[in-house]
Write a protein that holds these residues in place. Structure first.
Motif, PDB file in Angstrom:
ATOM      1  N   PHE A   1       0.850  -1.185   0.000  1.00  0.00           N
ATOM      2  CA  PHE A   1       0.000   0.000   0.000  1.00  0.00           C
ATOM      3  C   PHE A   1       0.881   1.228   0.000  1.00  0.00           C
ATOM      4  CE2 PHE A   1      -2.513   3.217   2.456  1.00  0.00           C
ATOM      5  CZ  PHE A   1      -3.380   3.524   1.428  1.00  0.00           C
ATOM      6  N   VAL A   2       0.622   2.125  -0.959  1.00  0.00           N
ATOM      7  CA  VAL A   2       1.376   3.370  -1.087  1.00  0.00           C
ATOM      8  C   VAL A   2       0.442   4.517  -0.746  1.00  0.00           C
ATOM      9  CG1 VAL A   2       2.674   4.858  -2.664  1.00  0.00           C
ATOM     10  CG2 VAL A   2       2.776   2.362  -2.932  1.00  0.00           C
ATOM     11  N   THR A   3       0.879   5.418   0.134  1.00  0.00           N
ATOM     12  CA  THR A   3       0.057   6.574   0.473  1.00  0.00           C
ATOM     13  C   THR A   3       0.861   7.865   0.414  1.00  0.00           C
ATOM     14  OG1 THR A   3      -1.377   7.609   2.138  1.00  0.00           O
ATOM     15  CG2 THR A   3       0.387   6.197   2.977  1.00  0.00           C
ATOM     16  N   VAL A   4       0.238   8.888  -0.163  1.00  0.00           N
ATOM     17  CA  VAL A   4       0.846  10.222  -0.212  1.00  0.00           C
ATOM     18  C   VAL A   4       0.082  11.200   0.676  1.00  0.00           C
ATOM     19  CG1 VAL A   4       1.714   9.846  -2.548  1.00  0.00           C
ATOM     20  CG2 VAL A   4      -0.436  11.060  -2.220  1.00  0.00           C
ATOM     21  N   GLY A   5      -0.931  10.700   1.393  1.00  0.00           N
ATOM     22  CA  GLY A   5      -1.720  11.575   2.249  1.00  0.00           C
ATOM     23  C   GLY A   5      -2.612  12.493   1.419  1.00  0.00           C
ATOM     24  N   THR A   6      -2.803  13.706   1.895  1.00  0.00           N
ATOM     25  CA  THR A   6      -3.695  14.648   1.211  1.00  0.00           C
ATOM     26  C   THR A   6      -2.939  15.561   0.252  1.00  0.00           C
ATOM     27  OG1 THR A   6      -3.488  16.223   3.025  1.00  0.00           O
ATOM     28  CG2 THR A   6      -5.332  14.671   3.116  1.00  0.00           C
ATOM     29  N   THR A   7      -1.651  15.371   0.145  1.00  0.00           N
ATOM     30  CA  THR A   7      -0.832  16.263  -0.678  1.00  0.00           C
ATOM     31  C   THR A   7      -0.678  15.747  -2.107  1.00  0.00           C
ATOM     32  OG1 THR A   7       1.212  15.113  -0.117  1.00  0.00           O
ATOM     33  CG2 THR A   7       0.528  16.896   1.356  1.00  0.00           C
ATOM     34  N   CYS A   8       0.101  16.454  -2.864  1.00  0.00           N
ATOM     35  CA  CYS A   8       0.510  16.028  -4.202  1.00  0.00           C
ATOM     36  C   CYS A   8       1.962  15.558  -4.078  1.00  0.00           C
ATOM     37  CB  CYS A   8       0.408  17.204  -5.179  1.00  0.00           C
ATOM     38  SG  CYS A   8       1.091  16.829  -6.793  1.00  0.00           S
ATOM     39  N   PHE A   9       2.210  14.301  -4.375  1.00  0.00           N
ATOM     40  CA  PHE A   9       3.572  13.768  -4.325  1.00  0.00           C
ATOM     41  C   PHE A   9       3.754  12.873  -5.545  1.00  0.00           C
ATOM     42  CE2 PHE A   9       6.800  11.640  -1.176  1.00  0.00           C
ATOM     43  CZ  PHE A   9       7.841  11.986  -2.016  1.00  0.00           C
ATOM     44  N   ASP A  10       3.676  13.500  -6.722  1.00  0.00           N
ATOM     45  CA  ASP A  10       3.779  12.765  -7.978  1.00  0.00           C
ATOM     46  C   ASP A  10       5.101  12.008  -8.106  1.00  0.00           C
ATOM     47  OD1 ASP A  10       1.241  13.307  -8.933  1.00  0.00           O
ATOM     48  OD2 ASP A  10       1.859  14.991 -10.193  1.00  0.00           O
ATOM     49  N   ALA A  11       6.171  12.540  -7.515  1.00  0.00           N
ATOM     50  CA  ALA A  11       7.467  11.856  -7.625  1.00  0.00           C
ATOM     51  C   ALA A  11       7.403  10.457  -7.000  1.00  0.00           C
ATOM     52  CB  ALA A  11       8.560  12.685  -6.962  1.00  0.00           C
ATOM     53  N   LEU A  12       6.682  10.321  -5.898  1.00  0.00           N
ATOM     54  CA  LEU A  12       6.532   9.002  -5.272  1.00  0.00           C
ATOM     55  C   LEU A  12       5.637   8.101  -6.117  1.00  0.00           C
ATOM     56  CD1 LEU A  12       6.747   6.827  -3.129  1.00  0.00           C
ATOM     57  CD2 LEU A  12       5.097   8.108  -1.732  1.00  0.00           C
ATOM     58  N   VAL A  13       4.522   8.637  -6.598  1.00  0.00           N
ATOM     59  CA  VAL A  13       3.605   7.833  -7.418  1.00  0.00           C
ATOM     60  C   VAL A  13       4.307   7.373  -8.689  1.00  0.00           C
ATOM     61  CG1 VAL A  13       1.391   7.807  -8.633  1.00  0.00           C
ATOM     62  CG2 VAL A  13       1.580   8.986  -6.434  1.00  0.00           C
ATOM     63  N   LYS A  14       5.067   8.261  -9.324  1.00  0.00           N
ATOM     64  CA  LYS A  14       5.821   7.880 -10.531  1.00  0.00           C
ATOM     65  C   LYS A  14       6.855   6.804 -10.218  1.00  0.00           C
ATOM     66  CE  LYS A  14       5.460  12.268 -12.997  1.00  0.00           C
ATOM     67  NZ  LYS A  14       6.171  13.490 -13.410  1.00  0.00           N
ATOM     68  N   ALA A  15       7.510   6.942  -9.062  1.00  0.00           N
ATOM     69  CA  ALA A  15       8.549   5.975  -8.687  1.00  0.00           C
ATOM     70  C   ALA A  15       7.963   4.573  -8.519  1.00  0.00           C
ATOM     71  CB  ALA A  15       9.251   6.417  -7.400  1.00  0.00           C
ATOM     72  N   VAL A  16       6.809   4.452  -7.840  1.00  0.00           N
ATOM     73  CA  VAL A  16       6.231   3.117  -7.639  1.00  0.00           C
ATOM     74  C   VAL A  16       5.561   2.583  -8.890  1.00  0.00           C
ATOM     75  CG1 VAL A  16       5.947   3.356  -5.141  1.00  0.00           C
ATOM     76  CG2 VAL A  16       4.048   3.947  -6.651  1.00  0.00           C
ATOM     77  N   ASP A  17       5.327   3.467  -9.868  1.00  0.00           N
ATOM     78  CA  ASP A  17       4.691   3.053 -11.122  1.00  0.00           C
ATOM     79  C   ASP A  17       5.696   2.575 -12.161  1.00  0.00           C
ATOM     80  OD1 ASP A  17       2.325   2.643 -12.650  1.00  0.00           O
ATOM     81  OD2 ASP A  17       2.692   4.524 -13.739  1.00  0.00           O
ATOM     82  N   THR A  18       6.982   2.575 -11.836  1.00  0.00           N
ATOM     83  CA  THR A  18       7.982   2.117 -12.796  1.00  0.00           C
ATOM     84  C   THR A  18       7.992   0.593 -12.845  1.00  0.00           C
ATOM     85  OG1 THR A  18       9.769   2.039 -11.164  1.00  0.00           O
ATOM     86  CG2 THR A  18       9.476   4.121 -12.386  1.00  0.00           C
ATOM     87  N   GLN A  19       8.322   0.058 -13.991  1.00  0.00           N
ATOM     88  CA  GLN A  19       8.395  -1.395 -14.143  1.00  0.00           C
ATOM     89  C   GLN A  19       9.478  -1.976 -13.253  1.00  0.00           C
ATOM     90  OE1 GLN A  19       5.954  -2.983 -15.926  1.00  0.00           O
ATOM     91  NE2 GLN A  19       6.779  -4.683 -14.740  1.00  0.00           N
ATOM     92  N   GLU A  20      10.547  -1.218 -13.059  1.00  0.00           N
ATOM     93  CA  GLU A  20      11.659  -1.658 -12.211  1.00  0.00           C
ATOM     94  C   GLU A  20      11.171  -1.941 -10.779  1.00  0.00           C
ATOM     95  OE1 GLU A  20      16.198  -0.093 -11.384  1.00  0.00           O
ATOM     96  OE2 GLU A  20      14.613   1.392 -11.657  1.00  0.00           O
ATOM     97  N   ILE A  21      10.399  -1.034 -10.219  1.00  0.00           N
ATOM     98  CA  ILE A  21       9.862  -1.229  -8.855  1.00  0.00           C
ATOM     99  C   ILE A  21       8.863  -2.377  -8.846  1.00  0.00           C
ATOM    100  CG2 ILE A  21       8.330  -0.234  -7.094  1.00  0.00           C
ATOM    101  CD1 ILE A  21      10.725   1.199  -6.666  1.00  0.00           C
ATOM    102  N   LYS A  22       7.965  -2.406  -9.826  1.00  0.00           N
ATOM    103  CA  LYS A  22       6.956  -3.470  -9.876  1.00  0.00           C
ATOM    104  C   LYS A  22       7.625  -4.836  -9.968  1.00  0.00           C
ATOM    105  CE  LYS A  22       3.492  -0.514 -12.033  1.00  0.00           C
ATOM    106  NZ  LYS A  22       2.801  -0.216 -13.295  1.00  0.00           N
ATOM    107  N   ASP A  23       8.660  -4.949 -10.790  1.00  0.00           N
ATOM    108  CA  ASP A  23       9.387  -6.217 -10.911  1.00  0.00           C
ATOM    109  C   ASP A  23      10.038  -6.602  -9.586  1.00  0.00           C
ATOM    110  OD1 ASP A  23       8.660  -6.361 -13.578  1.00  0.00           O
ATOM    111  OD2 ASP A  23      10.625  -5.733 -14.346  1.00  0.00           O
TER     112      ASP A  23
END
Length: 178
Positions: free
Chosen positions: A15-37
């Protein structure tokens, strides 16, 4: 340390949470194929992303191709159930999210938002990582952290007793002691 077993194929949720803010850098990081793999290699089956006010939309996956199942949402009245069902939590460095996760005994990677000015959250995350209660990363080092984390090295967090501090404050303010 968390997660739900569904027989021979256990459901292991990140589970990934950014709270109520905008933290696109974290969302982009977990959305990479490298992290998913890397997550899949470590036995995780699901990735659920709470993306907050972010503009970046992660890629959903229903595992038709055998990969990690990925889903996302913006907000929820409570993330408590997501935290409870998680085998691993990746969170922004907000103190509420950190302590809520630690109190539930879930393994935690805290990712600091370096775009925030005067980032006291960084100090909190570093201190708790030094005490081995969690892992600490930046968006660009997250994959390396996931690849090298040893969940058995984490020390359970035990909340402190704030009563002595409260007594001092009450005395200072002139309130009667109970």
């Amino acid at each position: 340390m968390g997660g739900k077993d569904d027989g021979p194929n256990p459901r292991r949720v990140v589970f990934v949470t950014v709270g109520t803010t905008c933290f696109d850098a974290l969302v982009k990081a977990v959305d990479t194929q490298e992290i998913k793999d890397e997550l899949q290699k470590r036995g995780y089956t699901h990735l659920v992303i709470q993306m907050g006010r972010g503009l970046y939309t992660p890629t959903k996956s229903d595992r038709a191709d055998g990969s990690l199942i990925v889903d996302y949402f913006t907000f929820s009245p409570s993330i408590q159930d997501y935290l409870r069902s998680a085998s691993l939590v990746i969170s922004h460095a907000g103190s509420g999210s950190i302590f809520e996760t630690l109190k539930l005994g879930r393994p935690l990677i805290v990712v600091v938002n370096e775009d925030l000015m005067d980032n006291h959250q960084c100090e909190l995350a570093e201190e708790l990582a030094e005490r081995k209660h969690l892992f600490y990363a930046r968006p660009q080092t997250l994959c390396r952290t996931v690849a090298s984390m040893d969940l058995d090295s984490l020390v359970p967090y035990t909340p402190g007793d704030g009563t002595p501090v409260a007594r001092i404050i009450y005395r200072f303010l002139g309130f009667p002691e109970d």
